[in-house]
Scaffold this motif. Structure first.
Motif, PDB file in Angstrom:
ATOM      1  N   HIS A   1      -5.648  -7.112   1.981  1.00  0.00           N
ATOM      2  CA  HIS A   1      -4.225  -7.788   1.974  1.00  0.00           C
ATOM      3  C   HIS A   1      -3.893  -8.869   1.214  1.00  0.00           C
ATOM      4  O   HIS A   1      -3.012  -8.965   0.467  1.00  0.00           O
ATOM      5  N   CYS A   2      -4.909  -9.992   1.168  1.00  0.00           N
ATOM      6  CA  CYS A   2      -4.624 -11.029   0.558  1.00  0.00           C
ATOM      7  C   CYS A   2      -4.671 -10.712  -1.071  1.00  0.00           C
ATOM      8  O   CYS A   2      -3.891 -11.342  -1.912  1.00  0.00           O
ATOM      9  N   ALA A   3      -5.642  -9.757  -1.272  1.00  0.00           N
ATOM     10  CA  ALA A   3      -5.749  -9.501  -2.971  1.00  0.00           C
ATOM     11  C   ALA A   3      -4.523  -8.737  -3.371  1.00  0.00           C
ATOM     12  O   ALA A   3      -3.893  -8.810  -4.558  1.00  0.00           O
ATOM     13  N   LEU A   4      -4.063  -7.796  -2.464  1.00  0.00           N
ATOM     14  CA  LEU A   4      -2.787  -6.952  -2.850  1.00  0.00           C
ATOM     15  C   LEU A   4      -1.517  -7.925  -3.057  1.00  0.00           C
ATOM     16  O   LEU A   4      -0.792  -7.680  -3.785  1.00  0.00           O
ATOM     17  N   LYS A   5      -1.246  -8.911  -2.147  1.00  0.00           N
ATOM     18  CA  LYS A   5      -0.349  -9.945  -2.111  1.00  0.00           C
ATOM     19  C   LYS A   5      -0.745 -10.650  -3.588  1.00  0.00           C
ATOM     20  O   LYS A   5       0.654 -10.841  -4.178  1.00  0.00           O
ATOM     21  N   ALA A   6      -1.758 -11.215  -3.913  1.00  0.00           N
ATOM     22  CA  ALA A   6      -1.763 -11.815  -5.163  1.00  0.00           C
ATOM     23  C   ALA A   6      -1.382 -10.912  -6.338  1.00  0.00           C
ATOM     24  O   ALA A   6      -0.742 -11.436  -7.500  1.00  0.00           O
ATOM     25  N   ALA A   7      -1.913  -9.723  -6.295  1.00  0.00           N
ATOM     26  CA  ALA A   7      -1.579  -8.723  -7.405  1.00  0.00           C
ATOM     27  C   ALA A   7       0.078  -8.454  -7.445  1.00  0.00           C
ATOM     28  O   ALA A   7       0.472  -8.503  -8.509  1.00  0.00           O
ATOM     29  N   HIS A   8       0.698  -8.335  -6.354  1.00  0.00           N
ATOM     30  CA  HIS A   8       2.187  -8.118  -6.101  1.00  0.00           C
ATOM     31  C   HIS A   8       2.672  -9.473  -6.899  1.00  0.00           C
ATOM     32  O   HIS A   8       3.512  -9.317  -7.680  1.00  0.00           O
ATOM     33  N   ARG A   9       2.440 -10.628  -6.522  1.00  0.00           N
ATOM     34  CA  ARG A   9       2.983 -11.824  -6.912  1.00  0.00           C
ATOM     35  C   ARG A   9       2.816 -11.782  -8.444  1.00  0.00           C
ATOM     36  O   ARG A   9       3.607 -12.188  -9.455  1.00  0.00           O
ATOM     37  N   LEU A  10       1.618 -11.545  -8.911  1.00  0.00           N
ATOM     38  CA  LEU A  10       1.087 -11.732 -10.259  1.00  0.00           C
ATOM     39  C   LEU A  10       2.106 -10.703 -11.105  1.00  0.00           C
ATOM     40  O   LEU A  10       2.316 -11.068 -12.408  1.00  0.00           O
ATOM     41  N   CYS A  11       2.170  -9.689 -10.736  1.00  0.00           N
ATOM     42  CA  CYS A  11       2.848  -8.513 -11.491  1.00  0.00           C
ATOM     43  C   CYS A  11       4.343  -8.840 -11.809  1.00  0.00           C
ATOM     44  O   CYS A  11       4.920  -8.518 -12.886  1.00  0.00           O
ATOM     45  N   GLN A  12       4.818  -9.673 -11.014  1.00  0.00           N
ATOM     46  CA  GLN A  12       6.410  -9.888 -11.222  1.00  0.00           C
ATOM     47  C   GLN A  12       6.483 -11.194 -12.334  1.00  0.00           C
ATOM     48  O   GLN A  12       7.453 -11.370 -12.830  1.00  0.00           O
ATOM     49  N   VAL A  13       5.484 -11.683 -12.822  1.00  0.00           N
ATOM     50  CA  VAL A  13       5.434 -12.730 -13.883  1.00  0.00           C
ATOM     51  C   VAL A  13       5.913 -12.560 -15.123  1.00  0.00           C
ATOM     52  O   VAL A  13       7.070 -13.029 -15.438  1.00  0.00           O
ATOM     53  N   SER A  14       5.395 -11.459 -15.718  1.00  0.00           N
ATOM     54  CA  SER A  14       5.860 -11.163 -17.131  1.00  0.00           C
ATOM     55  C   SER A  14       5.399  -9.844 -17.579  1.00  0.00           C
ATOM     56  O   SER A  14       4.321  -9.230 -16.816  1.00  0.00           O
TER      57      SER A  14
ATOM     58  N   ALA B   1       1.997  -3.349   3.364  1.00  0.00           N
ATOM     59  CA  ALA B   1       1.135  -3.137   2.230  1.00  0.00           C
ATOM     60  C   ALA B   1       1.527  -2.017   1.386  1.00  0.00           C
ATOM     61  O   ALA B   1       1.357  -2.201   0.347  1.00  0.00           O
ATOM     62  N   ARG B   2       1.984  -0.919   2.015  1.00  0.00           N
ATOM     63  CA  ARG B   2       2.432   0.173   1.232  1.00  0.00           C
ATOM     64  C   ARG B   2       3.739  -0.320   0.369  1.00  0.00           C
ATOM     65  O   ARG B   2       3.787   0.173  -0.909  1.00  0.00           O
ATOM     66  N   GLU B   3       4.502  -1.170   0.954  1.00  0.00           N
ATOM     67  CA  GLU B   3       5.743  -1.309  -0.043  1.00  0.00           C
ATOM     68  C   GLU B   3       5.320  -2.182  -1.019  1.00  0.00           C
ATOM     69  O   GLU B   3       5.859  -2.083  -2.319  1.00  0.00           O
ATOM     70  N   MET B   4       4.251  -3.070  -0.859  1.00  0.00           N
ATOM     71  CA  MET B   4       3.856  -4.013  -1.949  1.00  0.00           C
ATOM     72  C   MET B   4       3.075  -3.373  -3.149  1.00  0.00           C
ATOM     73  O   MET B   4       3.344  -3.441  -4.213  1.00  0.00           O
ATOM     74  N   ALA B   5       2.275  -2.341  -2.642  1.00  0.00           N
ATOM     75  CA  ALA B   5       1.536  -1.749  -3.328  1.00  0.00           C
ATOM     76  C   ALA B   5       2.605  -0.598  -4.340  1.00  0.00           C
ATOM     77  O   ALA B   5       2.105  -0.389  -5.570  1.00  0.00           O
ATOM     78  N   ALA B   6       3.456  -0.211  -3.625  1.00  0.00           N
ATOM     79  CA  ALA B   6       4.398   0.856  -4.209  1.00  0.00           C
ATOM     80  C   ALA B   6       5.288  -0.066  -5.488  1.00  0.00           C
ATOM     81  O   ALA B   6       5.631   0.330  -6.578  1.00  0.00           O
ATOM     82  N   ASP B   7       5.560  -1.287  -4.944  1.00  0.00           N
ATOM     83  CA  ASP B   7       6.310  -2.005  -5.850  1.00  0.00           C
ATOM     84  C   ASP B   7       5.354  -2.353  -7.104  1.00  0.00           C
ATOM     85  O   ASP B   7       5.962  -2.565  -8.124  1.00  0.00           O
ATOM     86  N   THR B   8       4.270  -2.795  -6.808  1.00  0.00           N
ATOM     87  CA  THR B   8       3.539  -3.327  -7.932  1.00  0.00           C
ATOM     88  C   THR B   8       3.381  -2.117  -8.948  1.00  0.00           C
ATOM     89  O   THR B   8       3.204  -2.200  -9.962  1.00  0.00           O
ATOM     90  N   LEU B   9       2.949  -0.828  -8.392  1.00  0.00           N
ATOM     91  CA  LEU B   9       3.020   0.184  -9.262  1.00  0.00           C
ATOM     92  C   LEU B   9       4.108   0.477 -10.115  1.00  0.00           C
ATOM     93  O   LEU B   9       3.934   0.819 -11.232  1.00  0.00           O
ATOM     94  N   CYS B  10       5.243   0.467  -9.472  1.00  0.00           N
ATOM     95  CA  CYS B  10       6.602   0.663 -10.215  1.00  0.00           C
ATOM     96  C   CYS B  10       6.813  -0.459 -11.326  1.00  0.00           C
ATOM     97  O   CYS B  10       6.994  -0.087 -12.351  1.00  0.00           O
ATOM     98  N   ALA B  11       6.436  -1.544 -11.094  1.00  0.00           N
ATOM     99  CA  ALA B  11       6.457  -2.664 -11.900  1.00  0.00           C
ATOM    100  C   ALA B  11       5.719  -2.330 -13.184  1.00  0.00           C
ATOM    101  O   ALA B  11       5.892  -2.555 -14.242  1.00  0.00           O
ATOM    102  N   MET B  12       4.227  -1.830 -12.971  1.00  0.00           N
ATOM    103  CA  MET B  12       3.493  -1.502 -14.001  1.00  0.00           C
ATOM    104  C   MET B  12       3.735  -0.334 -14.775  1.00  0.00           C
ATOM    105  O   MET B  12       3.757  -0.333 -16.111  1.00  0.00           O
ATOM    106  N   VAL B  13       4.306   0.656 -14.309  1.00  0.00           N
ATOM    107  CA  VAL B  13       4.774   1.910 -14.822  1.00  0.00           C
ATOM    108  C   VAL B  13       5.784   1.766 -15.738  1.00  0.00           C
ATOM    109  O   VAL B  13       6.092   2.505 -16.557  1.00  0.00           O
ATOM    110  N   SER B  14       6.711   0.613 -15.277  1.00  0.00           N
ATOM    111  CA  SER B  14       7.711   0.309 -16.204  1.00  0.00           C
ATOM    112  C   SER B  14       7.359   0.165 -17.548  1.00  0.00           C
ATOM    113  O   SER B  14       8.169  -0.057 -18.532  1.00  0.00           O
ATOM    114  N   VAL B  15       6.259  -0.347 -17.922  1.00  0.00           N
ATOM    115  CA  VAL B  15       5.894  -0.882 -19.177  1.00  0.00           C
ATOM    116  C   VAL B  15       5.287   0.423 -20.015  1.00  0.00           C
ATOM    117  O   VAL B  15       4.552   1.162 -19.291  1.00  0.00           O
ATOM    118  N   HIS B  16       5.745   0.785 -21.130  1.00  0.00           N
ATOM    119  CA  HIS B  16       5.516   1.929 -22.115  1.00  0.00           C
ATOM    120  C   HIS B  16       3.980   2.358 -22.022  1.00  0.00           C
ATOM    121  O   HIS B  16       3.601   3.508 -21.832  1.00  0.00           O
TER     122      HIS B  16
END
Length: 560
Positions: A411-424, A452-467
């Motif tokens: 859970h802590c690692a997922l939270k870190a990945a979610h925050r990091l994904c929003q940076v750039s 946890a599911r919402e953070m994972a889905a948000d992180t996946l969506c942010a990554m997939v937005s990159v071509h």
């Protein structure tokens, strides 16, 4: 003329002699008053009445002797020298007798009068008597006596809040004595003194007394002493600092004023009274500033941070001390930008990433959890120095914890990945290259927590937005199929995680390969059902996939 001149010269000498006599008589009178006060004060003692009676008898005898000297001196000036000689001879005899008694072993520690610890419910007077006796042993006792007194004091402080109040308020310079013992060369005395200080630091009412008493500098030196301090001493020193950085104290001078008061001996005690005390110390010098201000809170910066970073990664440091050091680094960094920069410049980021290494047997699950939270506080809330974070190998560590960590670590690692994904976008690209996208899908499939599911889905969506990440994602048929599978079972309203998965599919429809993978999946029926229930994003995806043409394909599949 000659006789008159001699008389004039003798007059000042006689006057001087008379003044000296008056001074001596005044000192004798003061001594008599002091002895009388001691006798009166001893009458209130409730413990060991017989012992106190003997002490009073001796004080009364001393009082009588001094009174005789005073009377004799007033009545017979010519006998003063003789009386003083007699007194000096008597004192010499007493000293000689004491030497004989000491040499005989009668005053050994085994025969020392030991004040027992008051029981539960004892009065404050009894506690005061006991604690003052302990401090007398700490000040003047031998090595073993000081060790036992320090241990007894720490135990009493832990068990009875009254002892904390007595040390802070009723023992003359009680805090000062404890602070001086923090640098005692005897490691056992140092450890017990740190234990006592840590108990006082845990008291909201008296924590500020430690700061004003200059406790920060010696505590930091314990942490920074390398092999000079034991692991137990460092653990307790870290505990003291964990209790003291957020201590709110009375209004102090401006940051500019404090910056000009650089004192290495008391580590920048920050209240106005403490700053004045610093100015009076002989050791004031041009040492580097040890504190920075955030509102009415003062934070230790460079020197303490260096010690804490060393403690957090030391191979010889026990786990509890490492955890406390990391927690304190996070607390310091949450102060203001200058405090956070000090923490980062001393290598805290790299040290915390190393603490996540799963191959290290000295790092417990709890230590990794605290390291992740500290990284979040220092680098991700808000984002700063993320380049250093990635250069230290943070992505690999987080990915490893997502795959192999326990529930809390994941859970802590997922939270870190979610925050990091929003940076750039650059960081999202790096995460896609590292393999985070299929891992987020795995978390979505396994997680039971809606958060946890919402953070994972948000992180996946942010990554997939990159071509570049989209191309990588659709190359594996299982990724798209699993996202479509996660859209079911049917629910009255899509959850936040499901809406984010629909956004992910919307990004995938931007490429022909993504559309083909969606249409050919056996789980495409879940998307169609959502469209039929008028879920807007699902309807848009269906329309983008080809509208009626896609619908006919669906019907063909369903009729098989």
């Amino acid at each position: 003329m000659g006789e008159a001149g001699e008389e004039e010269a003798a007059a000042p000498a006689a006057e001087l002699s008379q003044n000296e006599e008056l001074d001596e008589q005044g000192m004798l009178a003061e001594a008599l008053d002091a002895i009388s006060s001691l006798v009166s004060a001893s009458l209130s003692a409730t413990l060991f009445p017989l012992k106190w009676q003997l002490i009073r008898d001796r004080l009364n005898r001393l009082h009588a002797g001094l009174a005789d000297i005073t009377v004799t001196g007033a009545d017979d000036d010519n006998g003063e020298d003789s009386d003083l000689d007699v007194l000096a001879a008597a004192l010499d005899a007493h000293v000689a007798r004491l030497d004989e008694v000491y040499a005989s072993g009668a005053l050994t520690r085994a025969r020392a009068l030991v004040v027992p610890r008051p029981g539960a419910g004892a009065t404050r007077d009894d506690v005061r008597f006991y604690v003052r006796d302990l401090f007398a042993r700490l000040r003047a006792g031998g090595a073993e006596m000081r060790r036992e007194a320090a241990a007894a004091l720490g135990e009493a402080l832990r068990d009875d809040e009254k002892c904390v109040r007595v040390v802070a308020s009723d023992v003359p310079d009680g805090v000062g004595v404890l602070v001086s013992l923090l640098e005692c060369p005897d490691p056992r005395v140092q450890e017990e003194a740190l234990e006592a200080v840590s108990v006082i630091a845990g008291s909201d009412a008296h924590r500020g007394d430690l700061v004003v008493g200059g406790v920060i500098a010696p505590v930091v030196r314990v942490l920074d002493a390398g092999a000079g301090s034991t692991a137990a001493a460092k653990e307790r020193a870290a505990r003291v600092l964990c209790s003291s950085p957020r201590t709110r104290i009375m209004p102090g001078p401006s940051p500019r004023t404090v910056a000009s008061r650089r004192c290495s001996t008391c580590a920048r005690t920050t209240a106005r009274a403490a700053a004045s005390s610093c100015a009076r110390r002989a050791g004031c010098c041009g040492a580097s500033q040890a504190w920075t201000r955030s509102g009415s809170t003062w934070w230790p910066t460079r020197a303490p941070c260096r010690a804490l970073v060393s403690l957090s990664q030391g191979a010889a440091t026990d786990d509890a001390a490492r955890i406390q050091a990391m927690e304190l680094l996070a607390a310091i960094a949450s102060g203001d930008s200058s405090a956070r920069e000090a923490v980062i410049q001393e290598g805290a980021v790299e040290s915390l990433v190393r603490a996540l290494d799963p191959s290290s047997p000295t790092r417990s699950s709890k230590a990794r959890e605290v390291a992740l939270r500290a990284i979040d506080a220092i680098c991700l809330s808000p984002p700063t120095s993320t380049d250093r974070l990635l250069a230290a190998g943070f992505l690999d560590r987080v990915l490893s914890l997502l795959r192999n960590g326990d529930t809390t670590l994941q859970h802590c690692a997922l939270k870190a990945a979610h925050r990091l994904c929003q940076v750039s976008e650059e960081i999202r690209k790096a995460m896609g290259d590292a393999g985070f996208m299929p891992e987020m899908v795995s978390v979505l499939r396994a997680a039971k927590s809606p958060e946890a599911r919402e953070m994972a889905a948000d992180t996946l969506c942010a990554m997939v937005s990159v071509h570049r990440n989209r191309k990588r994602f659709v190359q594996d048929d299982r990724n798209v199929a699993q996202v479509l599978q996660l859209l079911g079972p049917e629910e009255e309203k899509p959850t936040p995680a499901k809406r984010l998965l629909l956004s992910t599919l919307m990004h995938l429809t931007d490429s022909s390969s993504g559309r083909r993978k969606i249409m050919s999946s056996e789980h495409v029926r879940n998307l169609e059902k959502l469209a039929e229930t008028n879920v807007p994003d699902a309807k848009r995806i269906v329309k983008k996939l080809g509208g009626s043409k896609l619908r006919s394909i669906f019907h063909g599949i369903w009729s098989l």
